[in-house]
Scaffold this motif. Sequence first.
Motif, PDB file in Angstrom:
ATOM      1  N   PHE A 172      12.811  57.368  88.229  1.00  0.00           N
ATOM      2  CA  PHE A 172      11.772  57.034  89.213  1.00  0.00           C
ATOM      3  C   PHE A 172      11.106  55.714  88.832  1.00  0.00           C
ATOM      4  O   PHE A 172      10.658  54.972  89.701  1.00  0.00           O
ATOM      5  N   LYS A 173      11.050  55.430  87.531  1.00  0.00           N
ATOM      6  CA  LYS A 173      10.425  54.189  87.080  1.00  0.00           C
ATOM      7  C   LYS A 173      11.199  52.985  87.638  1.00  0.00           C
ATOM      8  O   LYS A 173      10.608  52.032  88.146  1.00  0.00           O
ATOM      9  N   GLN A 174      12.537  53.070  87.550  1.00  0.00           N
ATOM     10  CA  GLN A 174      13.349  51.969  88.068  1.00  0.00           C
ATOM     11  C   GLN A 174      13.202  51.852  89.587  1.00  0.00           C
ATOM     12  O   GLN A 174      13.136  50.750  90.129  1.00  0.00           O
ATOM     13  N   ARG A 175      13.133  52.997  90.258  1.00  0.00           N
ATOM     14  CA  ARG A 175      13.006  52.964  91.717  1.00  0.00           C
ATOM     15  C   ARG A 175      11.646  52.389  92.123  1.00  0.00           C
ATOM     16  O   ARG A 175      11.527  51.693  93.124  1.00  0.00           O
ATOM     17  N   ARG A 176      10.630  52.679  91.323  1.00  0.00           N
ATOM     18  CA  ARG A 176       9.299  52.117  91.638  1.00  0.00           C
ATOM     19  C   ARG A 176       9.312  50.606  91.490  1.00  0.00           C
ATOM     20  O   ARG A 176       8.665  49.898  92.253  1.00  0.00           O
ATOM     21  N   LEU A 209       4.637  55.974  98.222  1.00  0.00           N
ATOM     22  CA  LEU A 209       5.772  56.344  97.363  1.00  0.00           C
ATOM     23  C   LEU A 209       5.490  56.001  95.906  1.00  0.00           C
ATOM     24  O   LEU A 209       5.830  56.756  95.003  1.00  0.00           O
ATOM     25  N   LEU A 210       4.850  54.839  95.682  1.00  0.00           N
ATOM     26  CA  LEU A 210       4.535  54.442  94.308  1.00  0.00           C
ATOM     27  C   LEU A 210       3.603  55.460  93.668  1.00  0.00           C
ATOM     28  O   LEU A 210       3.775  55.846  92.518  1.00  0.00           O
ATOM     29  N   LEU A 250       8.992  64.961  94.374  1.00  0.00           N
ATOM     30  CA  LEU A 250      10.435  65.102  94.159  1.00  0.00           C
ATOM     31  C   LEU A 250      10.791  65.747  92.830  1.00  0.00           C
ATOM     32  O   LEU A 250      11.935  66.065  92.577  1.00  0.00           O
ATOM     33  N   LYS A 251       9.802  65.898  91.939  1.00  0.00           N
ATOM     34  CA  LYS A 251      10.181  66.540  90.684  1.00  0.00           C
ATOM     35  C   LYS A 251      10.234  68.062  90.893  1.00  0.00           C
ATOM     36  O   LYS A 251       9.667  68.570  91.864  1.00  0.00           O
ATOM     37  N   PRO A 252      10.944  68.769  89.991  1.00  0.00           N
ATOM     38  CA  PRO A 252      11.102  70.207  90.203  1.00  0.00           C
ATOM     39  C   PRO A 252       9.756  70.896  90.411  1.00  0.00           C
ATOM     40  O   PRO A 252       8.780  70.568  89.729  1.00  0.00           O
ATOM     41  N   LEU A 261      16.203  55.711  99.412  1.00  0.00           N
ATOM     42  CA  LEU A 261      16.468  55.164  98.084  1.00  0.00           C
ATOM     43  C   LEU A 261      15.566  55.787  97.034  1.00  0.00           C
ATOM     44  O   LEU A 261      16.001  56.064  95.919  1.00  0.00           O
ATOM     45  N   PHE A 262      14.314  56.042  97.379  1.00  0.00           N
ATOM     46  CA  PHE A 262      13.416  56.614  96.375  1.00  0.00           C
ATOM     47  C   PHE A 262      13.895  58.014  95.966  1.00  0.00           C
ATOM     48  O   PHE A 262      13.706  58.424  94.827  1.00  0.00           O
ATOM     49  N   SER A 263      14.511  58.729  96.901  1.00  0.00           N
ATOM     50  CA  SER A 263      15.001  60.065  96.558  1.00  0.00           C
ATOM     51  C   SER A 263      16.422  60.032  96.011  1.00  0.00           C
ATOM     52  O   SER A 263      17.039  61.085  95.867  1.00  0.00           O
TER      53      SER A 263
END
Length: 516
Positions: A107-111, A158-159, A166-168, A213-215
């Motif tokens: 998620f860090k890379q996607r952010r 999203l940020l 999206l986390k469990p 993309l974020f998901s």
Amino acid sequence: MAFWWSLLVLALAFAIGKFLLWLIPPKVPSIDVDASDVLDDGNQAQENSFIYVPPRGAAQQSGTKVQCYEPATMKYLGYVPALTADEVREQVEKVRKAQKMWAKTSFKQRRQFLRILLKYIIKHQALICEISSRDTGKTMVDASLGEIMTTCEKIHWLLSEGEKWLKPEYRSSGRSMLHKSARVEFHPLGVIGAIVSWNYPFHNIFNPMLAALFSGNGIVIKISENASWSGCFYFRIIQSALAAIGAPEDLVEVITGFGETGEALVSSADKVIFVGSPGVGKMGPPLAGRYDMGALCMHEHSEKLEGLVHDAIDKGAEIVARGSFGPIGGDAVDQYYPPTVIVNVNHSMRLMQEEAFGPIMPIMKFSSDEEVVKLANDSRYGLGCAVFSGNQSHAREIASQIHCGFAAVNDFAATYMCQSLPFGGVKHSGFGRFGGAEGLRACCLVKAVVEDRWWPYIKTVIPKPIQYPVAENAFEFQESLVEALYGLSIWDRLKALVSVLKVLTEQNSTNSSKLK
Ligand SMILES: *[C@@H]1O[C@H](CO)[C@@H](O)[C@H](O)[C@H]1NC(C)=O
Ligand SMILES: *[C@@H]1O[C@H](CO)[C@@H](O)[C@H](O)[C@H]1NC(C)=O
Ligand SMILES: *[C@@H]1O[C@H](CO)[C@@H](O)[C@H](O)[C@H]1NC(C)=O
Ligand SMILES: *[C@@H]1O[C@H](CO)[C@@H](O)[C@H](O)[C@H]1NC(C)=O
Ligand SMILES: *[C@@H]1O[C@H](CO)[C@@H](O)[C@H](O)[C@H]1NC(C)=O
Ligand SMILES: *[C@@H]1O[C@H](CO)[C@@H](O)[C@H](O)[C@H]1NC(C)=O
């Protein structure tokens, strides 16, 4: 005493340190996107700037090219290819390959990818709006509100909250599975297909792309044949941002064409999103002083609006106010529709049955809450409603009774600016939801997972009486077990529990081998 002081000083130093860290701007690379070929140089005499006369009728729906032109001036902008079904499948396969790598990113890379886009958008607001404005005929302020603010709001949401949704997610495991932990996991689906409308070409591409993309998905976006020129430029922004974080550039594809292109996408993507958003042709300050209302994107559209108004007037309606065109060239009048307020309408008129999608405001009177709800409900559509009243709780009461996907109390379309909320309608106004946690999770394979909570100490055991070969009193045992677990009264449950224990201890004396 000295101990407490040093603790206080430490806490203060920590707080100051945190505050200083917060002041340091995040390191976000800038991207360059070539816009030299899309800028309006104002030179109308240029060779490729002739006035475009679109062919009428069905002929435009087919062919190998999508012709692009400015609806407000009919200035020709060029053409893009109309992809065949095979070409679409090829694009989907390319994205599928790239998505396998993208699914492993954090998620860090996607952010970071989101921040790169946000930085570009904020720096190039005017460019993005001008391109949208030229391609759709909307005003610069409409473009700023509908394209830029909505998209920045989405990125910001999203940020700050995307990962949380999206986390469990842990859920209760119930009474019979107390020894288990239960959770929902959200995995990428693969390749999302999006078929988007022309009304907000920038936001309609970015909105599904950001969620997909974020998901962890890849996406293929079929843009409208009525806003392809701008879409192809916006695609370059996405490609530059992907390159900047070292992600595969094939992760996102923007495809152009007509109905067949879209159908091919529907049949080859893992999930399809259809996107539109409210409103076009609103009043607003002019772009470069040329117009003081937005042009309608589709040239037959003003004829359709006129048809609806004429039908209503024939059936007894009355126009009470109408805007004027102002100084617009005769060639372009076809592209505009004056804001029109119309009264004495009822549901026998097409205007009240069909989606006008233009600046027409029909007004009906009502005398009771029941009547206004019934009237608002009497429609094939049910995207959203806006209820206005001096009494806010009264408006809220009415809004809650109207059958639709969202409601704004004393406001218009404000729900869309809250990107944490889902967007979508009922009846003919669509299925599913995009936007918000619901929309983000809709891009996911939703997987239910259970595992032992106190592994390896407690595992699921099948009680002796119901093990094969089952005991004679197996059903009696189940009956007591069900009541012990779910009985409404605590005393009945305790009594049942005693029976359960009794059966468990008795089981040696009665077993199924007697049945032989
Ligand atoms: C634009 O929209 C109209 C109306 O839906 C449609 O007939 C036309 O084919 C579209 N495409 C172009 C390139 O004008
Ligand atoms: C609609 O209004 C017209 C004219 O006022 C009237 O003749 C007609 O009966 C009305 N229809 C309905 C369904 O109310
Ligand atoms: C509103 O419409 C829905 C679906 O068309 C229907 O189920 C509902 O009963 C209607 N409610 C009212 C108050 O008319
Ligand atoms: C406002 O509306 C509510 C709900 O309809 C009603 O109970 C209340 O009396 C109204 N308040 C005023 C001041 O009219
Ligand atoms: C049931 O039988 C097992 C051996 O088959 C024995 O170990 C156990 O003590 C018995 N239980 C009762 C309650 O008789
Ligand atoms: C079941 O009953 C038979 C005799 O009827 C006995 O031999 C056997 O050990 C019993 N089984 C168990 C598990 O107690």
